[in-house]
Design an enzyme around this catalytic site. Structure first.
Site, PDB file in Angstrom:
ATOM      1  CB  SER A 207      -0.891  -0.019   1.260  1.00 43.93           C
ATOM      2  OG  SER A 207      -1.492   1.234   1.466  1.00 43.93           O
TER       3      SER A 207
ATOM      4  CE  LYS B 131      -1.418  -4.582   3.497  1.00 41.27           C
ATOM      5  NZ  LYS B 131      -1.634  -5.895   2.849  1.00 41.27           N
TER       6      LYS B 131
ATOM      7  CE1 TYR C 118      -3.423  -0.682   5.407  1.00 35.48           C
ATOM      8  CE2 TYR C 118      -3.842  -2.995   5.873  1.00 35.48           C
ATOM      9  CZ  TYR C 118      -3.634  -1.959   4.977  1.00 35.48           C
ATOM     10  OH  TYR C 118      -3.647  -2.230   3.628  1.00 35.48           O
TER      11      TYR C 118
END
Ligand code: NAD
Ligand code: WQD
Length: 339
Positions: free
Chosen positions: A125, A154, A150
Site C-alpha cells: 500500500s 504492510k 495496519y
C-alpha cells in the site's frame, strides 16, 4: 498457470480472479470469508462463465494451507491479498492485525519452500510512504514510520518477504503498492462490499447517494491543497487487478530483473475529495448531500503516484477514467440496492 489467490473473494481479489480467468490462468481462491461472502463466486461465474476453485481456509491455519497445496500441485504463483485492512480498527486492536497479517504471510512463505512454489505477488500500500516529501511519489521515496498498526504490518510484510527472498534463492517476489482502489466491475456483478459503516470515501459516497447514509462528511477543507480537501490517487479496481496478471506473468516467465521488485500502482493523477464529489454528481446526475467537518486523525494531506516504473518496466498502465470508475461504483450500488 495455477495461481493461488488468498483473499480472492475480497474487493480487489475478486476482480483479480476475473482478470486471471480472462487471461487463461487457473485461479484457486483461499478465503476465510471474514470480510467477504461466498456469493462473490456467483458474480465471478456470471462474468467469466467459470466458477473458480474455492477453499474456505484461514491463512493462519498452516496445516489447512499445507493440505490445499498438497491437493493442488503445480501452483505457479501466489497472489496474497488476505489481510485485515481497516486502519481505525488496527489502532483499537493491533494484535489482531499483527497476528492476521504477519502469521498469514509467514505461513505462506514457509509452505512455498516445501511445495516449491517460486513466486509471490504481495498486496502492499502507498500507506508505507506516509506523507511523502516529494510528489508524485516514486518507489524510491523513503518509507516513513507507519501511522497505524495496519500500515506497519504492510511495512513489516515487505521486509519479511525481502529477507526471505534474499535467504532463499528460489523465491521471487513483486510488491505492488496500491494507491486508492475504487469502482466496481463494469458488469456490476462484483464490487466493494463494505461491512457496516464504510470507512473509505467511495462506498460512503455511493451509500449516501443511495439514501442509505444521511450525509457524507468531508474530513477537512483546510489542507494546503487547491480546494482545501485531501488529495489521493484513485485507481480503478479492474485496472489494479490487471496489474496482478502482468506481475504473475512477469514472474512466471522470469522476466523480473531482481528477486524482489516494487511497483507503485496508481494513475499518476491526484484528485481531491471535493473534486471526486463533483465528478460523481456530474456522471450520475445524483445530487450528493455532504458537509465539511473537521479533519480525520491520521489522514495525510496529499499523495499520488509516479507510475512511470510500472508503465515502462512492468508494462502496465491505468486505463479507465475516474468518470467511468465512479459510474461503475454507482451502478454497483444500484445493484446492491438503495434505501
Ligand atoms: P478485502 O477485505 O475486501 O479483501 C481481503 C479478503 O481477505 C477478504 O475476503 C477477507 O475475508 C480475506 N481474509 C482476511 N484475513 C484472512 C485470513 N486470515 N485468511 C483467509 N482470508 C482472509 O480487502 P481489499 O480491499 O480487497 O484488500 C486486499 C488487499 O489489498 C489487502 O491486503 C489490503 O491490505 C490491500 N490493500 C487494500 C487497499 C484498499 O484501499 N482497498 C489499498 C492498499 C492495499
Ligand atoms: C480518502 C479521502 C479522507 C471518508 C485508506 C487507508 C489505506 C488504504 C486505502 C488499505 C481521505 C476522505 C473519507 C469519508 C472523507 N487501505 N474521506 N469522508 O484514507 O486515503 O486510505 O484506504 O491499504 O491504507 O489509509 O482512503 O477512502 O478512507 O479516504 O472525507 O467519509 O477521503 O479524509 O482524504 P485513505 P479513504
Amino acid at each position: 498457470m495455477k495461481i493461488l489467490v488468498t483473499g480472492g473473494t475480497g474487493f480487489i481479489g475478486s476482480h483479480t480472479v476475473v482478470e486471471l480467468i480472462n487471461a487463461g490462468c487457473e485461479p484457486i481462491i483461499v478465503d476465510n470469508l471474514s470480510n467477504s461472502n461466498i456469493g462473490v463466486l456467483d458474480g465471478i461465474e456470471k462474468i467469466c462463465g467459470v466458477r473458480p476453485k474455492f477453499y474456505e481456509i484461514d491463512c493462519r491455519d498452516k496445516d489447512a494451507l499445507d493440505k490445499l497445496m498438497e491437493e493442488n500441485k503445480g501452483i505457479d504463483s501466489i497472489i496474497h491479498f488476505a489481510a485485515s485492512k481497516a486502519v481505525g480498527e488496527s489502532v483499537e486492536n493491533p494484535l489482531l492485525y499483527y497476528r492476521n497479517n504477519l502469521v498469514s504471510l509467514i505461513n505462506l512463505l514457509e509452505l512455498m519452500k516445501k511445495h516449491e512454489i517460486k513466486n509471490i505477488v504481495f498486496s502492499s500500500s502507498c500507506t508505507v510512504y506516509g506523507q511523502p516529501e516529494i510528489l508524485p511519489v516514486t518507489e524510491n521515496a523513503p518509507i516513513q514510520t507507519a501511522l497505524s498498526p495496519y500500515g506497519n504490518t504492510k511495512q513489516i510484510c515487505e521486509e519479511i518477504i525481502t529477507d526471505t527472498v534474499s535467504a532463499d534463492g528460489n523465491i521471487s517476489a513483486i510488491l505492488l503498492r496500491y494507491f486508492n482502489p475504487i469502482g466496481a466491475h463494469e458488469s456490476a456483478e462484483i464490487g466493494e462490499l463494505p461491512i457496516g459503516v464504510p470507512q473509505n470515501l467511495i462506498p460512503y459516497v455511493t451509500q449516501t447517494a443511495a439514501g442509505i447514509r444521511e450525509c457524507l462528511s468531508v474530513f477537512g477543507d483546510d489542507y494546503n491543497t487547491p480546494d482545501g480537501s485531501c488529495i489521493r490517487d484513485y485507481i480503478n479496481v479492474t485496472d489494479l487487478a490487471k496489474a496482478h496478471v502482468v506481475a504473475v506473468k512477469r514472474l512466471s516467465e522470469k522476466l523480473n530483473k531482481k528477486p524482489v521488485e516494487i511497483f507503485n500502482i496508481g494513475t499518476g493523477k491526484g484528485l481531491s475529495v471535493l473534486e471526486i464529489i463533483d465528478v460523481f454528481q456530474k456522471v450520475t446526475g445524483v445530487k450528493l448531500n455532504y458537509k465539511i467537518v473537521g479533519r480525520r486523525a491520521g489522514d495525510i494531506e496529499q499523495v499520488w503516484a509516479d507510475p512511470t516504473w510500472a508503465n515502462t518496466e512492468l508494462g502496465w498502465k491505468a486505463e479507465k477514467s475516474v468518470e467511468e470508475t465512479l459510474l461503475s461504483a454507482w451502478r454497483w450500488q444500484e445493484k446492491l440496492g438503495k434505501k
